[in-house]
Design an enzyme around this catalytic site. Structure first.
Site, mmCIF file in Angstrom:
data_model
loop_
_atom_site.group_PDB
_atom_site.id
_atom_site.type_symbol
_atom_site.label_atom_id
_atom_site.label_comp_id
_atom_site.label_asym_id
_atom_site.label_seq_id
_atom_site.Cartn_x
_atom_site.Cartn_y
_atom_site.Cartn_z
ATOM 1 N NE ARG A 174 -15.696 27.069 -95.095
ATOM 2 C CZ ARG A 174 -16.128 26.552 -96.237
ATOM 3 N NH1 ARG A 174 -15.521 26.818 -97.366
ATOM 4 N NH2 ARG A 174 -17.164 25.748 -96.258
ATOM 5 C CG ASN A 234 -13.323 24.298 -94.925
ATOM 6 O OD1 ASN A 234 -13.284 25.005 -93.924
ATOM 7 N ND2 ASN A 234 -14.416 23.660 -95.296
#
EC number: 3.6.1.7
Length: 91
Positions: free
Chosen positions: A18, A36
């Site tokens: 990320r 996520n």
């Protein structure tokens, strides 16, 4: 302006995927987010911008950061009115 939705599958949680995604999106001038998914293995990415830049971004998502192991990227496209003002990580 276009919107890319990508679900990145593989070893992409716990390997700074990320953060990598956010860094690349900001560098390319894209807006959206990365988060996520509850599966524990997938990351959802929403990015808005010019299609050519989004295609470049998609290549980066398919390679990922050094410790990631991207197995598959599910992609969908739509048009957008600019729903995001920046690119951020959702927790």
């Amino acid at each position: 302006m276009h919107c890319l939705k990508a679900v990145v599958k593989g070893k992409v949680q716990g390997v700074y995927f990320r953060d990598f995604t956010r860094t690349q999106a900001i560098r390319l001038g894209l807006c959206g987010y990365a988060q996520n998914l509850e599966s524990g293995t997938d990351v959802e990415v929403i990015a808005e911008g010019d299609k050519d830049i989004l295609l470049e971004f998609l290549k980066l998502l398919r390679s990922g950061p050094p410790h990631a192991e991207v197995q598959e990227v599910e992609v969908s496209w739509s048009s957008t009115n600019g729903n995001y003002g920046d690119f951020h990580i959702k927790y």
